[in-house]
Each structure stands twice: as structure tokens, then as C-alpha cells.
Design a protein around this motif. Sequence first.
Motif, short mmCIF file in Angstrom:
data_model
loop_
_atom_site.label_atom_id
_atom_site.label_comp_id
_atom_site.label_asym_id
_atom_site.label_seq_id
_atom_site.Cartn_x
_atom_site.Cartn_y
_atom_site.Cartn_z
N ILE A 66 0.87 -1.18 0.00
CA ILE A 66 0.00 0.00 0.00
C ILE A 66 0.91 1.23 0.00
O ILE A 66 1.79 1.36 0.86
CB ILE A 66 -0.93 -0.01 1.24
CG1 ILE A 66 -1.85 -1.24 1.20
CG2 ILE A 66 -1.74 1.28 1.33
CD1 ILE A 66 -2.82 -1.29 0.03
N ASP A 70 -0.59 9.65 -2.03
CA ASP A 70 -1.95 9.41 -2.52
C ASP A 70 -2.05 9.45 -4.05
O ASP A 70 -3.12 9.66 -4.60
CB ASP A 70 -2.99 10.31 -1.83
CG ASP A 70 -2.55 11.74 -1.87
OD1 ASP A 70 -1.60 12.01 -2.60
OD2 ASP A 70 -3.15 12.57 -1.16
N ASP A 73 -3.47 3.79 -5.33
CA ASP A 73 -4.10 3.04 -4.24
C ASP A 73 -3.34 1.77 -3.92
O ASP A 73 -3.50 1.18 -2.86
CB ASP A 73 -5.54 2.66 -4.64
CG ASP A 73 -6.34 3.88 -5.03
OD1 ASP A 73 -6.42 4.81 -4.21
OD2 ASP A 73 -6.84 3.93 -6.18
N LEU A 74 -2.54 1.31 -4.91
CA LEU A 74 -1.83 0.04 -4.74
C LEU A 74 -0.51 0.13 -5.48
O LEU A 74 -0.46 0.64 -6.61
CB LEU A 74 -2.68 -1.10 -5.32
CG LEU A 74 -2.09 -2.51 -5.27
CD1 LEU A 74 -1.97 -2.99 -3.81
CD2 LEU A 74 -2.95 -3.49 -6.06
N LEU A 111 -6.69 -4.46 0.31
CA LEU A 111 -7.67 -3.46 -0.12
C LEU A 111 -9.05 -4.08 0.01
O LEU A 111 -9.18 -5.31 -0.09
CB LEU A 111 -7.46 -3.09 -1.60
CG LEU A 111 -6.24 -2.27 -1.99
CD1 LEU A 111 -6.21 -2.08 -3.51
CD2 LEU A 111 -6.23 -0.92 -1.31
N THR A 118 -15.06 -2.53 -8.77
CA THR A 118 -14.04 -1.81 -7.99
C THR A 118 -13.03 -1.21 -8.96
O THR A 118 -12.48 -1.92 -9.81
CB THR A 118 -13.32 -2.78 -7.02
OG1 THR A 118 -14.31 -3.35 -6.16
CG2 THR A 118 -12.28 -2.06 -6.19
N ARG A 120 -9.49 1.05 -9.02
CA ARG A 120 -8.38 1.59 -8.21
C ARG A 120 -7.23 1.96 -9.12
O ARG A 120 -7.08 1.41 -10.22
CB ARG A 120 -7.89 0.55 -7.18
CG ARG A 120 -8.90 0.15 -6.13
CD ARG A 120 -9.15 1.26 -5.09
NE ARG A 120 -10.07 0.83 -4.04
CZ ARG A 120 -11.41 0.91 -4.10
NH1 ARG A 120 -11.99 1.41 -5.18
NH2 ARG A 120 -12.16 0.48 -3.09
N ARG A 121 -6.37 2.88 -8.63
CA ARG A 121 -5.16 3.27 -9.38
C ARG A 121 -4.02 2.38 -8.92
O ARG A 121 -3.67 2.38 -7.73
CB ARG A 121 -4.82 4.73 -9.11
CG ARG A 121 -5.88 5.73 -9.61
CD ARG A 121 -5.76 7.04 -8.88
NE ARG A 121 -5.86 6.83 -7.44
CZ ARG A 121 -5.42 7.67 -6.52
NH1 ARG A 121 -4.85 8.79 -6.86
NH2 ARG A 121 -5.53 7.40 -5.22
N GLN A 132 -5.40 2.73 -14.35
CA GLN A 132 -6.69 2.66 -13.68
C GLN A 132 -7.30 1.32 -14.02
O GLN A 132 -7.56 1.03 -15.19
CB GLN A 132 -7.57 3.81 -14.15
CG GLN A 132 -8.90 3.79 -13.47
CD GLN A 132 -9.53 5.16 -13.48
OE1 GLN A 132 -8.98 6.12 -12.97
NE2 GLN A 132 -10.69 5.24 -14.08
#
Length: 360
Positions: A66, A70, A73-74, A111, A118, A120-121, A132
Amino acid sequence: MAYEIPCWLMRGGTSKGPFFRASDLPQDIATRDRVIMAVMGTPDSRQIDGLGGATSLTSKAGLLSIPTDDEADLDFLFAQVGTHEAMVDTTPNCGNMLAAALPAAIEMGMLRGDRGRTTRRVRTVNTGVIAQITIETPDGHPQYDGDAPIDGVPRPAAPVSCGFLDTQGAVCGMLLPSGNASDTIDGIKVTMIDNGMPVLLVRAADVGVTGYESRDELNAHGTLKARIEAIRLQAGPLMNLGDVSKKPIPKVTLVAAPRAGGALCTRTFIPHDCHAAIGVLGAVTVATAAVMPGTVASELAQAGEGDTRTLSIEHPSGEFSVELGLQEGRVVRAALLRTARLLMRGSVPISPAIWPGPGA
Ligand code: NQM
């Protein structure tokens, strides 16, 4: 007693390999790489003593964490692991393994998925490329069954949508690292380009083949392989990659006019064996070359028109569709579809001689 590392074996697109939480592996890079090689059974061309599948597409691993910023997200660190060669290379990207990163992170509890879908970036730590990714999560948990087919995988599965921005020069520093849309090496006109994957493009006809041969025919063609490897070794420094004799990049893609209704026909060497299909960022990079005037690909391609185009890249086992977004003639965005699947979860015991475990 052997220490056991938690492990999730995933198929991502047309690749597969074990995924780990980065924090479960040794933090010292030399020890980490020894552990990854031991898990895969490297070095050994059959990888008989490990999880590796004895081909470059099945000798890959993913490490997840993680991020502390920011921007994403991963974080996904991709490791290309040698088969017969004791090597762990974290220089390139891999868009296929990337497709498995988000479901793997939810499986690992790193996550939480949303209900329905779902998005996430996911940052590929190797190069900083951010994708993405959207997966199906009807009850918050990844769903793998579905009806999205991708060539190179026998069964349809749930779609994994991958969108890429800012992939230009991800590995080489520049989209056209030599500054030219084409150059000449050993008397052959080539294009050196990186839109997420460093690729050396050569017209198949210029190296004595049609570009429509099967993968097995090309893999058996020793003189062709020697000729393109000689060109690849000279391209390495010109692509800011230095000595590439032991590196899996640049890939070499032989191009020919499309013959199945697509934009361009390809046979890609990764870099010494012919790919059964084509890599994800490899396809994005080849599609980018196809829409750029002056490249060896654009001369042969049916590249379409407009600021949003879908290019079907033909390859030995079918085709790979890449949607490109252009602004003022420059490719600024790419989108494509993959599928992924959890194959097994468990733990891998590691000989104490390789790593006794954390805190030992
Ligand atoms: O180009 C194979 C693959 C790849 C890499 C390779 C990849 C990509 O099919 O992003 O996915 O080119 O070695 O997994």
C-alpha cells in the motif's frame, strides 16, 4: 523448520505467477531475489524444483504494497524471473501481471472491494506507470467467471479493464529514444520506441520472413534469431538501456501488413523466443508506432483515423485490441481489456539455508 511465505498464484492476462505481500518477503533486495528464485525453481530450464512454468510468460512474480502517497491506491512491483538463468529483473513493466494485481490485493485483505465494480489506481513501481484498473466485485469480492474472451487464454472470464496515461518513455525516458521515428541498424530500417514497453520494430520482410509464420516456425529459425539479436544488442545503448545482452528488453516485434482485418500483423520476440500472443504494454507501444508517421509500422498499418481509435494488433494466437486516445497527433491514453484468475492460495516453504524468515 522451513519458514512459510503466504502466496497467491494468479493468472494475469496471458501470464501467470505468484503474488506476495512485499512486507512478507525479505527487505534486503539480494535476499529477496534469492527467495523469489528459490520459489520459482530458478536457475533451471525446467524449473522442476519450483512454481515457475519454464517459459518467460510463466516465470513472473508480483509484490504488492500500500503506497504511502496518494498518487495510487496500490503499488505493484513486477519481477521477471529467469528460467535457466539466475536472474530477477525489476526494470520492465508487465501489463498482463498488472491485470491480476487488484484482485490479488483484495484476496490478500490489503484493499477492500466495492459492491458491484471496484476501480483503483495501481502503480507499477518498476517505472512509476499508473493504470486505472476496474474489476467485477458483485459482493465486494473479485469475481473471476465471466464472458470476456481474450486470445491466448482458452476460457472467457470476468473483464479487467486497464486504462493507461503517461506511458511515453516509461523505461527509456523518451517515446523515441534515438530522437528518430526510424533508424538503420545493420542495413535494416528499424523503429525504436517505448510507450510503456521498449520495443524494436523491424519489417518481417527485411529479415527474410513473411511475418505470418507460426510461433513454432519462428522459434526454430536459428539464423533469424541470431540476426535480430545482433540488431537488438546494438539498439540497447541507442534506447538508453545500455548492454541488453542479459536483459529481457527491448522486445523485438516483426511487423507485416494485417491479413485478418486488423491494423497490423505482429510476431514479438521477448526477446529470444516468440511470444504466443503479444504483451500488454508491448501491444500499446506497437499500436502507438502504427499511428506515428515515419515508423516502420505505420507504412504497413491500417491505423484508422480520428482522436479515438481501436487498433487490432494481430499476433500468433489471434488479436489484441488497444484503444488509443490522441491529442494533436500524439498518443496520450490507452485502454484495453484483460482477464485474471486466482489459481491457488497457500504458502511457500523456504529452506532456512535461503532465508530463515523474518527476525530469525
Ligand atoms: O508488454 C511479455 C506478457 C509480457 C509483458 C513480454 C507484458 C507487457 O505477455 O506489458 O505484459 O513482453 O515479455 O506478459
